[in-house]
Design a protein around this motif. Sequence first.
Motif, short mmCIF file in Angstrom:
data_model
loop_
_atom_site.label_atom_id
_atom_site.label_comp_id
_atom_site.label_asym_id
_atom_site.label_seq_id
_atom_site.Cartn_x
_atom_site.Cartn_y
_atom_site.Cartn_z
N LYS A 74 27.95 42.21 28.83
CA LYS A 74 28.37 43.55 29.28
C LYS A 74 27.67 44.63 28.48
O LYS A 74 27.19 45.64 29.04
N ALA A 88 22.54 43.28 35.89
CA ALA A 88 23.94 42.92 36.16
C ALA A 88 24.23 41.59 35.48
O ALA A 88 23.33 40.89 35.02
N LEU A 90 26.85 38.00 35.92
CA LEU A 90 27.78 37.22 36.74
C LEU A 90 28.76 36.54 35.79
O LEU A 90 28.36 35.69 34.99
N THR A 91 30.04 36.92 35.86
CA THR A 91 31.02 36.36 34.94
C THR A 91 32.30 36.01 35.68
O THR A 91 32.53 36.44 36.82
N GLN A 94 34.79 38.79 37.21
CA GLN A 94 34.54 39.55 38.43
C GLN A 94 35.22 38.91 39.64
O GLN A 94 35.44 37.70 39.68
N SER A 95 35.51 39.74 40.63
CA SER A 95 36.11 39.22 41.87
C SER A 95 35.03 38.54 42.70
O SER A 95 33.82 38.71 42.47
N GLU A 98 32.71 41.10 44.25
CA GLU A 98 31.73 41.64 43.30
C GLU A 98 30.61 40.64 43.07
O GLU A 98 29.42 41.01 43.02
N CYS A 99 30.96 39.37 42.93
CA CYS A 99 29.95 38.33 42.69
C CYS A 99 28.98 38.24 43.87
O CYS A 99 27.77 38.08 43.67
N ILE A 102 26.41 41.04 43.75
CA ILE A 102 25.39 40.80 42.72
C ILE A 102 24.43 39.70 43.14
O ILE A 102 23.21 39.81 42.96
#
Length: 712
Positions: A74, A88, A90-91, A94-95, A98-99, A102
Amino acid sequence: MNNENCSPSFLLKKYFGYDTFRPQQQEIIETALNKQDSLILMPTGGGKSLCYQIPALATKGTVVVISPLLALMKDQVDALRANGIPAASLTSMQSDAECEIIKNQCIYGKLKLLYISPERALNEIDYLLRRMDISLFAIDEAHCISQWGHDFRPNYTELSKLKQFFPEVPIMALTATADKITRADILSQLHLSAPKIFITSFDRPNLSLSVKKGLNKKQKLFSIVDFIEKHPRQSGIVYCLSRNNAEEMANELSQYGFSVGVYHAGLSLDEREKTQSDFLNDRIDIICATIAFGMGIDKSNVRWIIHSNMPKSLECYYQEIGRAGRDGLKGDTLLFYSLGDIVLLSKFAGESKQTSINIDKLSRMQNYAEASVCRRRILLSYFGETIEKDCGNCDVCKNPPSRFDGTLIAQKALSAIVRTDQSVGINLLIDILRGSKRIEITERGYDKIKTFGAGADVSHTLWNAYLLQMLQLGYFEMAYNHSNVLKVTSLGWKVLKGELRVDLCKVSEDDIKTYKKVANRRSHVQEISLLSDDENLFESLKALRLKIAVREDLPAYIVFTDKVLTELVEKKPVSISDFSRVSGVGEHKANKYGAEFVEHIKKELKIKRKKGDSILKTFDLWRTGMNVLQIAESLKIQTTTVYSHLAQLITENKINNYNTIIADYEIVSVKNAIAKLGGTELLKPIYDQLDGAIEYGKIRVAISILKKDGRI
């Protein structure tokens, strides 16, 4: 992204605002651009991230950065976006929606950098990574792949699949701490193809290194309070050995009025995130934490690190102190070391799966803590690097230990160990030597032995320090698997028989004064605000930076680092073009923030001019023969303000005869206090060192005189 000029130097200036690369950065970048694998060893704060961020900007496609640390992902994504670079992560936080956004950005080439965990990367090979145009894999914290590393993570070992599925994509493995065996393991595990290896200097000359030994719990707390008070308004981390230690330390420091939070793995995710956010955004100054904190922190303005307990290895220690001074400005580190630490860490090492390796690493850590030679040379030597001369920025260099013949002291201690049948621990031994009548001693008959009370003239603190040295010198050892009782070694028997002289280091009594001074109060007294013009400008720029950071929901240091603010104070730009030439100000930030900062600096300079008029009035009255009190009454200002004016006039060579302002002995006293404090020019620490004998205004005048005369 339109890269009409994609040379690394152009991109460095355009996006990051720097004119030149740090050592080896350019060679590393060119290796990546030539599609060669590489292994990078670079200290924390050495500029590892630029090594893959510049290639991302210079090539078509996306750089995939594999990192185990959500917070660091982040942090870096925020910093890149602040510089106008599409990035960005990818974790799991995230919803799904959101994923998906990205992932689509990655597939359609909209991102220059994607940050992802090793587990997520392995799971996304087919669905995502194979559908992307990947220019480089950057594997951060690469020591995690090795069982020999200090932070082994099994998931990392599966990253060898990257070469299997993406044979044409170069891999860059990066780490701040890896010895030779760990390096070899990284290369082997990742199946790197003819990799180029870059090992930059591990030296961080901006970090001071200090160690305090053998203090009890209360003394350690008082020493920490005193240290923090000498770093007002600065961010720092106190590392603790356990969760309970961290909680207790945070509670104690908060009672002294410090702005402090606590962080450890036992807290909920929400609690940890709030504490981390408060620290990153300068809402709190201090974190008390276990080693669970800091791995993902890219905060550039951490000014100090305290280890309240000894770390388990030099790798851990080096990585943790590396979180200070990442912006290249001064950082201070302080390590506390006790016999209790050795006992506990030896127990942990003995219970680990790699006992012999961990005991050896602990032994090297002890050697560092007990050093009577330059600490930096020891630290660098551990990582295979040598320097030709002492560093001058560690406690041993600044205050070389003086030795004395401690044979009699050692013989008393060793004799007591033998006369108790080698069945006592450190604290009981000290009580016997000091003649304590505690029940355990009398019940076991230790009050009848010849050495009972033989060391009553030596304080408990000093005995602790001397025994620590004796343990390190090998005169006795601790039976860690038998209640930590002490056993005399063959070398110790030679001392007992008078065949060997023992030289011990004198223990400073300065700390005792500190303990008494701190113990006499229970609240933290903020430093009286007597800042110079440049210090006032720096503080006002910090306030502006924080205002912008809050507005944009960013950590303040991502807007600009302290180093950038320092250069703004030095250059005082009053145009956008001058502002954009400041190191660390890229094109995007110059356009975004330039006008706001330039207007602020102009406003502050106008205030300074008004102050200049006031200084001239002071000068005119002083030339008529008025003293400080008379000038203050005449101008209706405080005497501290008058002293501040006079200090400025001395600096500008307008006053050369200052006998009526300050006595010679007061100037010498201030000079000696500054030397004892390691060169600090902060008023509060100097005032405390002098026990309040010289007022703040005179201290400022003395500093101006000493600097003008070249005496500091």
